[in-house]
Write an enzyme that holds these catalytic residues in place. Structure first.
Site, PDB file in Angstrom:
ATOM      1  N   VAL A  12       0.830  -1.207   0.000  1.00 38.84           N
ATOM      2  CA  VAL A  12       0.000   0.000   0.000  1.00 38.84           C
ATOM      3  C   VAL A  12       0.864   1.255   0.000  1.00 38.84           C
ATOM      4  CG1 VAL A  12      -1.802   1.287   1.222  1.00 38.84           C
ATOM      5  CG2 VAL A  12      -1.888  -1.209   1.163  1.00 38.84           C
ATOM      6  N   GLU A 124     -10.270   6.211   5.615  1.00 40.39           N
ATOM      7  CA  GLU A 124     -11.180   5.674   4.594  1.00 40.39           C
ATOM      8  C   GLU A 124     -10.739   4.309   4.099  1.00 40.39           C
ATOM      9  OE1 GLU A 124     -14.258   5.078   2.869  1.00 40.39           O
ATOM     10  OE2 GLU A 124     -14.236   7.246   3.143  1.00 40.39           O
ATOM     11  N   ILE A 131     -13.254   1.090  -1.744  1.00 40.39           N
ATOM     12  CA  ILE A 131     -14.690   1.368  -1.694  1.00 40.39           C
ATOM     13  C   ILE A 131     -14.934   2.535  -0.747  1.00 40.39           C
ATOM     14  CG2 ILE A 131     -16.981   0.435  -1.189  1.00 40.39           C
ATOM     15  CD1 ILE A 131     -15.767  -2.373  -1.450  1.00 40.39           C
ATOM     16  N   ASP A 196     -10.026 -10.204  10.408  1.00 37.06           N
ATOM     17  CA  ASP A 196      -9.990  -9.018   9.548  1.00 37.06           C
ATOM     18  C   ASP A 196     -11.391  -8.419   9.400  1.00 37.06           C
ATOM     19  OD1 ASP A 196      -8.500  -7.402   7.320  1.00 37.06           O
ATOM     20  OD2 ASP A 196     -10.286  -8.177   6.331  1.00 37.06           O
ATOM     21  N   LYS A 200     -13.099  -4.661  10.775  1.00 37.21           N
ATOM     22  CA  LYS A 200     -13.801  -3.737   9.872  1.00 37.21           C
ATOM     23  C   LYS A 200     -15.227  -3.460  10.355  1.00 37.21           C
ATOM     24  CE  LYS A 200     -11.034  -5.145   5.895  1.00 37.21           C
ATOM     25  NZ  LYS A 200     -10.997  -5.947   4.650  1.00 37.21           N
TER      26      LYS A 200
END
Length: 412
Positions: A12, A124, A131, A196, A200
């Site tokens: 990332v 975000e 998304i 995970d 979220k």
């Protein structure tokens, strides 16, 4: 000119650097000023990188440089990320992160510190990769009373289940393929065990319902026990099995929150979300159901969301008033026991005829399921609706059977 630092140069982090420089002109137009990366923090060396002169190993250079107004944290993990982010915020530097573990565990504290120092903590990219979901929740849907959120929040598990459903691939083979394609890590436990997805749904629930929901309080079950037999029975029922994260406000003020495999009917809005795609369904009192769909991970989609946060930070005047939830030590996760639900059940019986009589007496009318090559002593059915507590009591009273699978049925 806004000067920023990027902490972490993995998948990332390298994507963030790439997007910032590739789209430099359009970003400058949107922000009204140029954004330049002054430092890239990483313990590794990148001598062949075109940005090799920007790499540093000492965080204090970022912390103590007053020119740095925005810091991107894409290292992952809880430490040293938490310490670094906290120090940046305390120094008056805004932070944009994709680190779901950090936000799920420390989000309320970091949002408070950001507000105290009139800067921003944006995340975000922590849910859904590219998304857009965090910003819509606290801005676009702000006029709604959010009633519940349900989502397919992990691309790796969704890919595995898709292969099991479409190609009758075993869990083990589908996992190996996911690893070969780079969708799953060498150690896939955070994905396949549901951790995970849990992080979220905690972030989404905290934002939607204004109190911090901690991962350790959320019942979480992964997909490691799902078999091809379960997939076949789900198909006979008219649906599919997906790993779903749910957050729903209860009458007592607590939030029903969990992550588990679920049977979804074929006409569900989430049933046809396949492969590595994610989808988040938000149910509001004014909008009804709104679904956000797209790739939930990947280098450039996630980097895109991080850079969007950087752009917003550069354009912002002070802390965001809407991106916030309460910092509390209380457990706001409600109990499942009183909630109405139904289950898919698969079992083997010492005496199938006797077991069917027991099932009829305990559960009443059930929807009996079948599959090819079904053993005579294997029974599968979907129960009627009752409270979780009562259904479990009925299951406990069965004798002469071995419960192989128990999966919640959800209606989204």
């Amino acid at each position: 000119m806004a000067k920023i630092a990027v902490m972490g140069h993995g998948v990332v982090g390298s994507g963030v650097v790439e997007v910032l420089y590739k789209n430099r002109e359009s970003i400058t137009r949107r922000t009204g000023q140029e954004i330049d990366i002054k430092y890239i923090l990483d313990l590794r060396d990148f001598p062949d990188s075109p940005f090799h002169d920007k790499f540093i190993k000492d965080f204090s250079l970022i912390e103590n440089d007053d020119e740095i107004s925005v810091v991107v944290e894409v290292m992952g993990g809880l430490e040293p990320a938490f310490t670094y982010v906290r120090k940046c915020l305390e120094k008056g530097k805004s932070v944009a992160t994709s680190n779901k573990e950090l936000v799920a565990s420390k989000g309320a504290e970091l949002l408070r510190i950001a507000r105290e120092n009139n800067v921003n903590f944006f995340f975000e990219a922590s849910v859904g990769g590219g998304i857009p979901i965090i910003r819509p929740l606290h801005q676009c849907l702000a006029a709604n009373e959010i009633r519940e959120i349900a989502g397919i929040l992990n691309g790796t598990t969704n890919f595995i289940l898709t292969k099991m459903i479409r190609e009758s691939m075993s869990f083990e083979d589908a996992l190996k393929l996911a690893q070969q394609l780079g969708y799953a890590e060498r150690d896939p436990s955070a994905d396949v065990n549901g951790d995970d997805a849990c992080r979220k749904i905690c972030i989404l629930a905290s934002l939607a319902f204004s109190n911090h929901i901690y991962p350790q309080n959320v019942p979480t079950e992964g997909i490691t026990k799902i078999t091809l037999e379960d997939v076949e029975y789900a198909g006979n029922w008219g649906g599919v099995i997906k790993l779903i994260g749910v957050a729903k406000k209860m009458e007592d003020g607590k939030v029903l929150t969990f992550v588990s495999p679920a049977l979804l009917h074929g006409d569900s809005q989430l049933a046809n979300v396949d492969d590595v795609f994610n989808a988040v369904l938000v149910r509001g009192d004014a909008t009804g159901d709104v679904v956000f769909y797209g790739k939930g991970a990947g280098k450039l989609p996630t980097a895109s969301a991080v850079v969007a946060d950087v752009i917003d930070v550069v354009k912002a005047h002070g802390s965001s008033k809407s991106l916030y939830w309460n910092e509390t030590e209380d457990n706001f996760v409600g109990s499942h026991e009183k909630i109405d639900t139904s289950f898919y059940l698969r079992m083997t019986a010492d005496d199938a005829a006797a077991a069917k009589q027991q099932i009829a007496a305990l559960f009443g009318d059930v929807q009996t399921l079948s599959r090819k090559h079904q053993p005579e002593n294997e029974l599968a059915f979907v129960t009627g609706t009752d409270t979780d507590e009562k259904l479990q009591a009925k299951l406990d009273s069965l004798h002469g059977v071995d419960i192989l699978s128990k999966i919640r049925v959800l209606d989204y």
